[in-house]
Structures are given as structure tokens and as C-alpha cells.
Design a protein around this motif. Structure first.
Motif: not given
Length: 247
Positions: A114, A117-118, A121, A128-129, A131-133, A135-136, A139
């Protein structure tokens, strides 16, 4: 006179090849201790230790060639990839080594991921998109696992094959109890086309979503480190492309 070939080199360690000898230089005595102990215990082909004088470990070169390199097509046969999967199954079924797990526990891994990832970005390294994708996707890997005897850094450059036969696996400094699927994911990172061959050789049901999740975890965690140490994760077929393939 034999030429000195730099296999890999960065601030933490370096590996050189001189003729039929690999010389690994590592200032971390613990990593060398683990490497020697793991090669002695692993029920798969490993290099012969020639001598050891910290911070240097000398091992005999293996016959054949590595399965490939990240960012380049592999010339190894599907049977060789399957043989690598079979070798991993043998390793993972072996008794656990008598030392604690290397690296992060699950809670620390989640926290580090986490935070990374921060930073990715915030520093503008990745969109950001993207990294966000990922990170999901990641999981699915962030769950408890039953520890196996794992290599811990099973990049395809660490697995040598001669024809369809695996002749040896090198670089055991991260070996220890861990998630077997992490080894499978590291081996196939950037070479998804050979995942089926590896799974076929492994010979048991594999949760492919966890494999893909580990691809995202590993890539997210190493992109910034690679840039800072002079490597290029943005090169075709490398870590950033692995992340983009999950979009």
C-alpha cells in the motif's frame, strides 16, 4: 584468458561469470549462509559449491542455458518449461528448511504494498489507474498460505535447461518457507504464454488468479527499486508491461 561476464550487479550484490565459475559477491553474510544451506537441502539440481570465502561464493557453472530473460522471447521448449514446473513441485513437496521465512510476513507485505502504491502515484512513476487496477488484482495473493520450501526469487534466468531437461537452479539466497504460488508466479512473470506448460509440469490444480495477483504484487513492489538501481522496468515485456496486461 577468460572474460569476466557481469550477470547482475547492483548496490546489494553482484554475480560474475568467469569461464565455468560463477562468483557471487554479497556483503550480507546471512544471505550467503542461506544460499549454501538451501542448495544442500533442495531436492532439485543445484550448482556445485567450489569454495566460499565471504563475501564471495564460487559455484560451478551449469550446463545448458537459462530458460530466458524478462522482456525477450524464450527459446526454451514447452517441455523444458514443464520440467521446471515438475522441479518446483518436487521442491515444494520437500520438508521445510530449518530457518524462518525470509522477507515480509503477510501484514508487512500488505502495508509495504500500500505504501509503495502511494509512492508510485505520488512521485508520478506510474499512472493512478494502472496502480489502482493492479492493487485490486493483487488482493487475491494477499491471503494466508501453507508454507512450502520455496526458492524465493525464481526468475527464469535462475533456471537452466539443456534441451528438455532442467540442469540446475541458481541464486538461493531468498530461499525459505513461503507461498509455493509465488515461486510459480516469479518464474512465469512476463512469460504468461508458458504458464500452462509450467502448471502441466507441476501436476496439480493451481489457482491462476493467485498467480496473476503475485505478478501484480511483485511488479508494483520492484518498479521504483529497478529505476533507482539503473534497470528499466518500462522496457517492452518487463514489469510495467506486466502491469498494463492486467488492465
Amino acid at each position: 584468458m577468460e572474460e569476466v561476464h557481469v550477470v547482475v550487479a547492483h548496490a546489494e550484490r553482484a554475480t560474475l561469470r568467469v569461464g565455468e565459475v560463477f562468483l557471487k559477491v554479497d556483503a550480507d553474510q546471512t544471505r550467503l549462509d542461506v544460499e549454501v544451506a538451501a542448495m544442500a537441502l533442495a531436492p532439485v539440481p543445484t550448482p556445485r559449491v567450489l569454495w566460499r570465502k565471504p563475501p564471495v561464493l564460487a559455484i560451478a557453472a551449469l550446463s545448458g542455458t537459462a530458460l530466458g530473460r524478462l522482456g525477450e522471447p524464450s527459446t526454451a521448449s514447452p517441455a523444458a518449461w514443464a520440467a521446471a514446473g515438475a522441479a518446483l513441485r518436487t521442491l515444494h513437496d520437500a520438508p521445510l528448511p530449518p530457518w524462518p521465512a525470509r522477507g515480509r510476513g503477510l501484514d508487512a507485505l500488505v502495508a509495504d504494498l500500500d505504501a509503495e502504491c502511494e509512492r508510485l502515484v505520488g512521485d508520478g512513476v506510474l499512472a493512478a489507474d494502472l496502480v489502482t487496477r493492479n492493487r485490486r488484482v493483487a488482493e487475491a495473493a494477499l491471503r494466508p498460505w501453507t508454507p512450502s520450501f520455496t526458492h524465493g526469487d525464481l526468475q527464469l534466468t535462475h533456471v537452466f535447461a539443456d534441451g528438455d531437461k532442467i540442469t540446475g537452479i541458481i541464486d538461493w539466497s531468498e530461499a525459505g518457507p513461503g507461498d509455493a504460488l509465488y515461486d510459480l508466479a516469479t518464474l512465469t512473470l512476463g512469460h504468461e504464454e508458458h504458464l500452462g506448460d509450467v502448471v502441466a509440469g507441476y501436476g496439480t490444480a493451481i489457482d491462476l488468479d493467485v498467480i496473476r495477483a503475485w505478478w501484480s504484487v511483485r511488479s508494483l513492489l520492484v518498479v521504483r527499486w529497478l529505476v533507482e538501481h539503473g534497470f528499466d522496468p518500462f522496457a517492452p515485456g518487463c514489469e510495467v508491461d506486466v502491469l498494463r496486461s492486467r488492465m
